[in-house]
Design a protein around this motif. Structure first.
Motif, short mmCIF file in Angstrom:
data_model
loop_
_atom_site.label_atom_id
_atom_site.label_comp_id
_atom_site.label_asym_id
_atom_site.label_seq_id
_atom_site.Cartn_x
_atom_site.Cartn_y
_atom_site.Cartn_z
N GLN A 28 2.50 -2.14 1.13
CA GLN A 28 1.18 -2.78 1.67
C GLN A 28 0.29 -2.39 2.01
N SER A 31 -2.65 -0.56 0.18
CA SER A 31 -3.02 -2.43 -1.05
C SER A 31 -4.56 -2.66 -0.37
N TYR A 32 -4.66 -1.65 1.02
CA TYR A 32 -6.03 -2.21 1.76
C TYR A 32 -7.17 -1.00 0.95
N GLY A 51 -3.98 0.34 -5.86
CA GLY A 51 -3.27 -0.76 -6.70
C GLY A 51 -1.73 -0.41 -6.41
N VAL A 52 -0.79 -1.87 -6.46
CA VAL A 52 0.70 -1.54 -6.07
C VAL A 52 1.62 -3.26 -6.64
N SER A 53 2.79 -2.65 -7.25
CA SER A 53 3.35 -3.87 -7.82
C SER A 53 4.47 -3.71 -7.29
N THR A 111 8.24 0.29 -4.64
CA THR A 111 6.63 -0.28 -5.61
C THR A 111 6.49 0.50 -5.74
N ILE A 155 2.94 2.39 -7.27
CA ILE A 155 1.27 2.50 -6.45
C ILE A 155 0.70 3.47 -7.06
N THR A 166 -11.05 -4.10 -7.60
CA THR A 166 -10.31 -5.00 -6.72
C THR A 166 -11.35 -4.32 -5.55
N GLN A 183 -8.01 -10.39 -0.20
CA GLN A 183 -8.05 -9.13 -1.43
C GLN A 183 -7.61 -10.15 -2.03
N VAL A 241 -6.90 -8.82 -6.48
CA VAL A 241 -6.84 -8.17 -7.28
C VAL A 241 -7.14 -8.96 -8.50
N LEU A 257 2.72 -10.21 -9.32
CA LEU A 257 1.89 -8.58 -9.05
C LEU A 257 1.78 -7.72 -10.56
#
Length: 794
Positions: A105, A108-109, A114-116, A126, A128, A673, A696, A698, A758
């Motif tokens: 998490q 993701s900044y 990208g993350v899911s 997750t 990445i 993003t 944020q 995406v 996500l």
């Protein structure tokens, strides 16, 4: 400026010298939240504006004992003068993920990341990606293409399984023990490279030992019965020794609830201990890290109703989809559950000794153990299948040594050395049914099983020379010579002598491979102006294709392959301004990148080890785009960060089963993003109030098609989340012995309660059956979530 006056350099103030103070600094000083020379424990990390780019101070700006290379690399100065494209995530952006947010998490900044996944805490797994190159696994699609292509370190120690190439995000579940995170885009220089730096490296830097004693503790409670505690205790400098103990533990229910009331709970913990001895010409340190994250993983949910896909898989049950059973609904625990656990522990030591005025020797020795457990129950359709249970518990152990010499010559800084590592990875897994008529067990499975060993030896020698013909020009050519060896042995028949099922391994005889390659690189940094740097770099890197799941190389396919290869270049500019109108501790980076990933071997197998399509694919892909990142104190009490990425990722070649899908986009890589955040600091009745807001976004992502075993042009929708925070720092003014101040915090994530997914993919129909083949399944992101926290700083 919201931090100690010594924020830019570790220099002491002259005796009797009183520096000019900003209005907020004067207020902080009177409230006991600001001091000259060092800051109180916990205050500076939360309040100083430039912490988001990682000042090299431990825990919260305490004057630190000599920091690790990894910690020093987090500073503005290091980023600005590097010839690499680098992003640092400090305390402010770590806080943006929320108090229970994990490593993914937070990542993701960063631009281009990208993350899911299926959860919102550090306990759950997750996927990445960095500039489209992947690491970790969390979805149900077979097309997580070439995950395992990013290196990950903790305090400089490699965390990735050398055989599978995988690192899982629950191995760093507690971000409160981190000082910062450094991200290198691209393989990087030879000195810092490990064995799978195809697309880059993530460096988790924990809190470091400090010169002054202190402690911090933080308690959190929030939505979905979320609870967490994180702390650190620092001894300070005692006869040259300094030690830190940090840790955290937490638990939470999932925002995806089963209709039978099962909450899909998760929990995590992490503990870190490090002690450092500083002597006249160097330092020696010993560290230990233990972490685990466990969570129940809800099954993917159809976006739209599908005939035959119901809550228990039978015709009499209601339809299962976001549109019918509920956006966040999940299958009943009595029908389907999967407990997913990932743990690791590391012990290591580091030695740095200055031999003379020109040379310093460095050595790091480490051991890492990793373990993963999937305990899966699947009676969807209520048919009592022969593979009712899965007990998947692979593990790996790695030990190694890295030794190198630094020569500080008049116009050159030379690093030469190498590393070796040995690892053993066991792919242990069993599918079975304990009920009639099978009466099997995980020790004597009636369905498929495997227990294969992959013994890996990686060797590397490197040389790099930072050449500085002028004070403003730095050129760093480098080269690595690598040798990667793999030995495969099938042990399933020995491990499961009473099995009646089929051995997923054992198809091929024991095998051994050995590959030797040369990896050249060069980077360049030129500062034509004091505040402007122009940089560029080029590098090549190789890695072993991933092995160890059901099927794949050695197990389902002969172990004949080429090493996967990346050829990457970055070019851009950096602007660093300490003080100007509206630009304080300002750092801006713009970077263009182009990465060619060739010789890709892509195993396509489902969770049961069954092939998707032909079971294998080969690829050659291009990733190109632009990353933008900015950190600034617009005013002395107003901080802003912003990050953006624009990318095009596609396959030059993608072939599976004799069919090519050339030119299609790489799956699960958003084309853009963006995130931006503001934090304002103001005194109200003696308390420092810090409201914050961040957003944020995406962009759309191409989906993978499990039905074809190939990428597709179909895309999932874009989404954005708006988040709010408020932190109050309340000084105790000596009313409680040793307690400096207390913080009260409130985080509200996804304020608008936006519904978004996500992750989405096109299913082949094997997971949920019915008429689902060719339909879209999804993992929804978290709804409105609220956390409250209280912290004490000593």
């Amino acid at each position: 400026m919201l931090f100690s006056h010594t924020h830019t350099r570790n220099r002491s103030l002259g005796k009797g010298h009183i520096p000019a103070l900003s209005p907020l600094q004067a207020a902080l000083l009177s409230a006991g939240l600001f001091t000259f020379g060092h800051a109180h424990a916990g205050v500076t990390a939360a309040t100083r504006s430039s912490v988001s780019v990682g000042e090299v101070k431990a825990s919260a700006g305490l004057s630190a004992s000599p920091s690790s290379r990894e910690a020093k690399a987090l500073s503005h100065r290091s980023v600005f003068h590097s010839g690499q494209s680098v992003k640092v995530l400090g305390k402010k952006q770590i806080a943006a993920a929320g108090p229970l947010g994990g490593s993914a998490q937070v990542l993701s900044y960063a631009p281009g990341v990208g993350v899911s996944g299926y959860g919102s805490t550090g306990a759950t797994k997750t996927s990445i990606s960095i500039n489209g190159i992947k690491q970790g696994w969390a979805g149900f699609s077979g097309g997580t293409i070439d995950n395992g292509s990013l290196s990950v370190t903790f305090d400089g120690v490699p965390m990735v399984n050398p055989s599978s190439g995988l690192w899982e995000s629950p191995q760093v579940p507690q971000t409160g023990i981190l000082q910062g995170i450094g991200i290198n885009y691209g393989p990087g220089n030879p000195l810092d490279r490990w064995y799978n730096n195809i697309g880059g490296q993530i460096n988790f830097v924990p809190l470091q030992p400090t010169n002054r004693a202190g402690a911090d503790i933080k308690l959190t409670y929030g939505s979905y019965n979320a609870k967490n505690i994180v702390f650190n205790i620092r001894t300070g400098n005692i006869d040259g020794w300094s030690t830190i103990l940090a840790g955290g533990a937490g638990s939470s229910d999932s925002y995806r609830q089963s209709i039978d009331g099962f909450s899909n709970p998760s929990y995590s913990y992490a503990w870190f201990l490090k002690t450092r001895k500083t002597f006249t010409n160097g330092d020696f340190s010993v560290g230990a890290y233990l972490a685990k994250g466990t969570g129940y993983r809800p099954v993917s949910i159809p976006v739209n109703p599908i005939s035959g896909v119901t809550l228990d898989g039978t015709a009499s049950s209601p339809l299962y989809s976001q549109a019918t059973s509920g956006f966040y609904s999940s299958l009943p625990n009595s029908v389907w559950f999967k407990q997913d656990s990932n743990s690791t522990w590391i012990v290591y030591s580091k030695l740095n000794v200055k031999l003379d005025s020109l040379s310093t020797i460095h050595n790091m020795v480490w051991y890492r153990y990793g373990h993963r457990l999937h305990f899966h129950y699947n009676n969807y359709g209520l048919s009592n299948p022969s593979n009712l249970y899965e007990y998947n518990n692979p593990h790996d152990g790695v030990y190694g040594d890295k030794l190198w010499l630094t020569l500080a010559l008049p116009y050159n800084r030379v690093n030469l050395g190498g590393f070796f590592l040995n690892s053993r990875y066991n792919s242990h897994n069993a599918f079975y049914n304990t009920l009639a008529p099978y009466y099997a067990s995980r020790f004597a499975p009636n369905h498929s099983f495997r227990s294969d060993y992959f013994d890996q030896t990686d060797l590397a020698l490197f040389l790099q020379d930072r050449i500085s013909p002028l004070q403003s020009v730095h050129i760093t050519p480098g080269v690595r010579l690598i040798n990667y060896q793999t030995r495969y042995t099938s042990n399933g028949a020995v491990e499961f002598p009473n099995a009646t099922g089929s051995n997923q391994g054992g198809i091929f005889s024991p095998a051994k491979t050995s590959y030797t390659k040369v990896e050249p690189s060069v980077d360049f940094n030129w500062t034509p102006l004091k505040w402007l740097a122009v940089f560029a770099n080029y590098s090549q890197a190789y890695k072993e294709p991933q092995v160890g799941g059901g099927g794949g190389l050695f197990q389902g396919t002969p172990g004949l392959y080429s090493l996967e290869k990346s050829a990457d270049y970055n070019a851009g500019l950096k602007i660093h301004i300490r003080r100007a109108a509206y630009l304080h501790h300002f750092l801006f980076t713009a970077s263009f990148y182009h990465l060619h990933y060739s010789n890709q071997y892509i195993p396509l197998y489902d969770a049961n080890g069954n092939p998707i399509g032909s079971g294998d694919a080969n690829g050659d892909s291009i990733y190109q785009g632009v990353n933008l990142t900015l950190d600034d104190d617009l005013l002395y009490n107003l901080h802003v960060f912003a990050n953006a990425n624009f990318e095009k990722a596609y396959f030059n070649h993608y072939t599976t089963g004799g069919t090519n899908y050339n030119g299609l986009p790489v799956s699960d890589v958003p084309d853009r993003t963006f995130n931006i955040g503001f934090r304002y600091s103001h005194f109200i009745y003696g308390a420092l109030m810090q409201p914050s807001i961040w957003y944020q976004y995406v962009g759309p992502q191409p989906m993978f098609n499990d039905q074809l075993g190939a990428p597709s042009a179909q895309k999932s929708g874009a989404y954005g989340t708006l988040n709010l925070g408020l932190n109050a720092k309340i000084p105790t003014r000596g009313s409680v012995p040793m307690l400096k101040h207390v913080d009260l915090g409130l985080n509200v994530l996804n304020v608008t309660n936006s519904h978004y997914n996500l992750f989405e993919y096109i299913t082949g129909g094997g997971l949920l059956g019915g008429n689902s083949a060719g339909q879209v399944l999804a993992l929804p992101g978290a709804p409105l979530t609220v956390y409250g926290s209280i912290s004490a700083h000593f």
